[in-house]
Scaffold this motif. Structure first.
Motif, PDB file in Angstrom:
ATOM      1  N   MET A   1       0.837  -1.184   0.000  1.00  0.00           N
ATOM      2  CA  MET A   1       0.000   0.000   0.000  1.00  0.00           C
ATOM      3  C   MET A   1       0.882   1.248   0.000  1.00  0.00           C
ATOM      4  N   HIS A   2       0.479   2.255  -0.822  1.00  0.00           N
ATOM      5  CA  HIS A   2       1.216   3.508  -0.876  1.00  0.00           C
ATOM      6  C   HIS A   2       0.257   4.654  -0.665  1.00  0.00           C
ATOM      7  N   PRO A   3       0.732   5.669   0.089  1.00  0.00           N
ATOM      8  CA  PRO A   3      -0.146   6.834   0.291  1.00  0.00           C
ATOM      9  C   PRO A   3      -0.226   7.661  -0.998  1.00  0.00           C
ATOM     10  N   HIS A   4      -1.389   8.242  -1.208  1.00  0.00           N
ATOM     11  CA  HIS A   4      -1.620   9.105  -2.362  1.00  0.00           C
ATOM     12  C   HIS A   4      -2.413  10.318  -1.896  1.00  0.00           C
ATOM     13  N   THR A   5      -1.895  11.505  -2.174  1.00  0.00           N
ATOM     14  CA  THR A   5      -2.532  12.740  -1.718  1.00  0.00           C
ATOM     15  C   THR A   5      -3.589  13.155  -2.733  1.00  0.00           C
ATOM     16  N   GLY A   6      -4.823  13.246  -2.272  1.00  0.00           N
ATOM     17  CA  GLY A   6      -5.921  13.651  -3.127  1.00  0.00           C
ATOM     18  C   GLY A   6      -6.192  15.128  -3.000  1.00  0.00           C
ATOM     19  N   PRO A   7      -7.305  15.608  -3.561  1.00  0.00           N
ATOM     20  CA  PRO A   7      -7.684  17.027  -3.472  1.00  0.00           C
ATOM     21  C   PRO A   7      -7.840  17.458  -2.015  1.00  0.00           C
ATOM     22  N   GLY A   8      -7.414  18.663  -1.756  1.00  0.00           N
ATOM     23  CA  GLY A   8      -7.549  19.193  -0.391  1.00  0.00           C
ATOM     24  C   GLY A   8      -6.559  18.613   0.581  1.00  0.00           C
ATOM     25  N   GLY A   9      -5.528  17.906   0.060  1.00  0.00           N
ATOM     26  CA  GLY A   9      -4.522  17.367   0.966  1.00  0.00           C
ATOM     27  C   GLY A   9      -4.921  16.067   1.620  1.00  0.00           C
ATOM     28  N   THR A  10      -6.062  15.510   1.264  1.00  0.00           N
ATOM     29  CA  THR A  10      -6.495  14.260   1.865  1.00  0.00           C
ATOM     30  C   THR A  10      -5.591  13.138   1.398  1.00  0.00           C
ATOM     31  N   VAL A  11      -5.187  12.308   2.278  1.00  0.00           N
ATOM     32  CA  VAL A  11      -4.298  11.201   1.959  1.00  0.00           C
ATOM     33  C   VAL A  11      -5.129   9.961   1.682  1.00  0.00           C
ATOM     34  N   TRP A  12      -4.912   9.385   0.495  1.00  0.00           N
ATOM     35  CA  TRP A  12      -5.614   8.161   0.114  1.00  0.00           C
ATOM     36  C   TRP A  12      -4.589   7.035   0.027  1.00  0.00           C
ATOM     37  N   TRP A  13      -5.007   5.891   0.414  1.00  0.00           N
ATOM     38  CA  TRP A  13      -4.164   4.715   0.324  1.00  0.00           C
ATOM     39  C   TRP A  13      -4.640   3.879  -0.875  1.00  0.00           C
ATOM     40  N   THR A  14      -3.729   3.760  -1.921  1.00  0.00           N
ATOM     41  CA  THR A  14      -4.113   3.099  -3.171  1.00  0.00           C
ATOM     42  C   THR A  14      -3.198   1.922  -3.412  1.00  0.00           C
ATOM     43  N   ALA A  15      -3.789   0.809  -3.751  1.00  0.00           N
ATOM     44  CA  ALA A  15      -3.010  -0.399  -4.048  1.00  0.00           C
ATOM     45  C   ALA A  15      -2.306  -0.228  -5.393  1.00  0.00           C
ATOM     46  N   ASP A  16      -1.135  -0.856  -5.536  1.00  0.00           N
ATOM     47  CA  ASP A  16      -0.381  -0.802  -6.807  1.00  0.00           C
ATOM     48  C   ASP A  16      -1.191  -1.335  -7.980  1.00  0.00           C
ATOM     49  N   ALA A  17      -2.038  -2.342  -7.765  1.00  0.00           N
ATOM     50  CA  ALA A  17      -2.814  -2.929  -8.857  1.00  0.00           C
ATOM     51  C   ALA A  17      -3.760  -1.909  -9.479  1.00  0.00           C
ATOM     52  N   TYR A  18      -4.347  -1.060  -8.654  1.00  0.00           N
ATOM     53  CA  TYR A  18      -5.249  -0.038  -9.189  1.00  0.00           C
ATOM     54  C   TYR A  18      -4.486   1.009  -9.993  1.00  0.00           C
ATOM     55  N   GLN A  20      -1.688   0.496 -11.666  1.00  0.00           N
ATOM     56  CA  GLN A  20      -1.328  -0.129 -12.931  1.00  0.00           C
ATOM     57  C   GLN A  20      -2.536  -0.241 -13.873  1.00  0.00           C
ATOM     58  N   LEU A  21      -3.717  -0.551 -13.293  1.00  0.00           N
ATOM     59  CA  LEU A  21      -4.925  -0.652 -14.117  1.00  0.00           C
ATOM     60  C   LEU A  21      -5.276   0.698 -14.747  1.00  0.00           C
ATOM     61  N   ALA A  22      -5.149   1.762 -13.953  1.00  0.00           N
ATOM     62  CA  ALA A  22      -5.433   3.096 -14.490  1.00  0.00           C
ATOM     63  C   ALA A  22      -4.455   3.466 -15.596  1.00  0.00           C
ATOM     64  N   ALA A  23      -3.179   3.118 -15.400  1.00  0.00           N
ATOM     65  CA  ALA A  23      -2.183   3.420 -16.426  1.00  0.00           C
ATOM     66  C   ALA A  23      -2.464   2.634 -17.706  1.00  0.00           C
ATOM     67  N   ALA A  24      -2.851   1.347 -17.556  1.00  0.00           N
ATOM     68  CA  ALA A  24      -3.160   0.532 -18.733  1.00  0.00           C
ATOM     69  C   ALA A  24      -4.373   1.092 -19.472  1.00  0.00           C
ATOM     70  N   ARG A  25      -5.387   1.532 -18.717  1.00  0.00           N
ATOM     71  CA  ARG A  25      -6.577   2.106 -19.345  1.00  0.00           C
ATOM     72  C   ARG A  25      -6.224   3.385 -20.103  1.00  0.00           C
ATOM     73  N   ALA A  26      -5.360   4.199 -19.504  1.00  0.00           N
ATOM     74  CA  ALA A  26      -4.954   5.433 -20.166  1.00  0.00           C
ATOM     75  C   ALA A  26      -4.205   5.133 -21.472  1.00  0.00           C
ATOM     76  N   ARG A  27      -3.324   4.095 -21.418  1.00  0.00           N
ATOM     77  CA  ARG A  27      -2.603   3.726 -22.641  1.00  0.00           C
ATOM     78  C   ARG A  27      -3.567   3.238 -23.725  1.00  0.00           C
ATOM     79  N   MET A  28      -4.555   2.411 -23.333  1.00  0.00           N
ATOM     80  CA  MET A  28      -5.529   1.892 -24.293  1.00  0.00           C
ATOM     81  C   MET A  28      -6.332   3.026 -24.929  1.00  0.00           C
TER      82      MET A  28
END
Length: 237
Positions: A1-18, A20-28
């Motif tokens: 798990m890695h922290p990810h800062t969202g809007p307003g400084g909120t910290v979100w915890w996002t799994a690596d799989a998600y 990678q999936l977003a990056a693959a979708r963007a490439r497609m």
């Protein structure tokens, strides 16, 4: 798990799989957009090539028609001089003739047997032979034994007056005026011989008087746009 800062400084915890999936979708999506642009560009290229080819074919067809008209006028130069038809008006005369016939039309040769007139052949229907249908501008001297069903074609009133004055048998005349783009069909009756004209080998001692006025020809103003061909069959060379 890695922290990810969202809007307003909120910290979100996002799994690596998600991630990678977003990056693959963007490439497609990027690849699909690029493929769509490539297809559109190829379609535009093909459409432009088709337009260019069509324009080239039109130009070639126009040049071929111009060459054919030039060759026809060169072949008919002696006839055009005989008939006193302006070469620039000949295409309009030809168009009128084809419209009046309502059938495919071809020109033959200038025929001495028909008063040096130009022979015109028409074909009644596809698959049939061309037959002699008319003669353009024959000399009036040739009209003494003119076949009753062979149409005479003339380009205006001057030739019509000459034909009418020389008629010794009933004649069918089509007046095709390339200047006014009009045509009319007439039946001309035989003109009586001039009684004041001396016969061959005998001089007349009586004074010559003016011949009687020729009867007016019958004019059909709304006639069918065609003339009947004769039974003489001929296939133009």
């Amino acid at each position: 798990m890695h922290p990810h800062t969202g809007p307003g400084g909120t910290v979100w915890w996002t799994a690596d799989a998600y991630v990678q999936l977003a990056a693959a979708r963007a490439r497609m999506e990027a690849e699909a957009e690029a493929a769509a642009r490539a297809r559109a560009a190829e379609q535009a290229r093909r459409a432009a090539a088709a337009r260019a080819a069509a324009a080239e074919r039109c130009l070639e067809d126009a040049l071929q028609r111009a060459q054919e008209r030039q060759a026809e006028q060169e072949r008919l130069a002696a006839f055009l001089e005989h008939a006193a038809i302006d070469a620039h008006l000949w295409p309009a005369f030809t168009q009128l003739l084809r419209s009046a016939s309502g059938k495919p039309v071809e020109y033959g040769v200038q025929s001495p047997a028909h008063g040096n007139g130009l022979l015109v052949y028409s074909r009644p229907r596809p698959g049939r032979a061309f037959t002699l249908a008319g003669v353009v501008c024959p000399d009036p001297q040739a009209l003494a034994q003119w076949p009753a069903e062979l149409t005479i074609l003339v380009p205006g009133q001057t030739w019509l007056a000459r034909i009418q004055a020389a008629a010794r048998t009933p004649l069918k005349v089509a007046v095709l005026n390339p200047i006014t783009k009009q045509c009319s069909f007439l039946r001309i009756t035989a003109q009586p011989p001039d009684p004041t004209t001396p016969s061959a080998g005998h001089a007349s001692s009586s004074p010559r008087t003016a011949p009687p006025a020729a009867p007016r020809p019958r004019v059909r103003t709304s006639c069918p746009p065609r003339w009947p061909p004769t039974r003489t069959s001929h296939t133009p060379q």
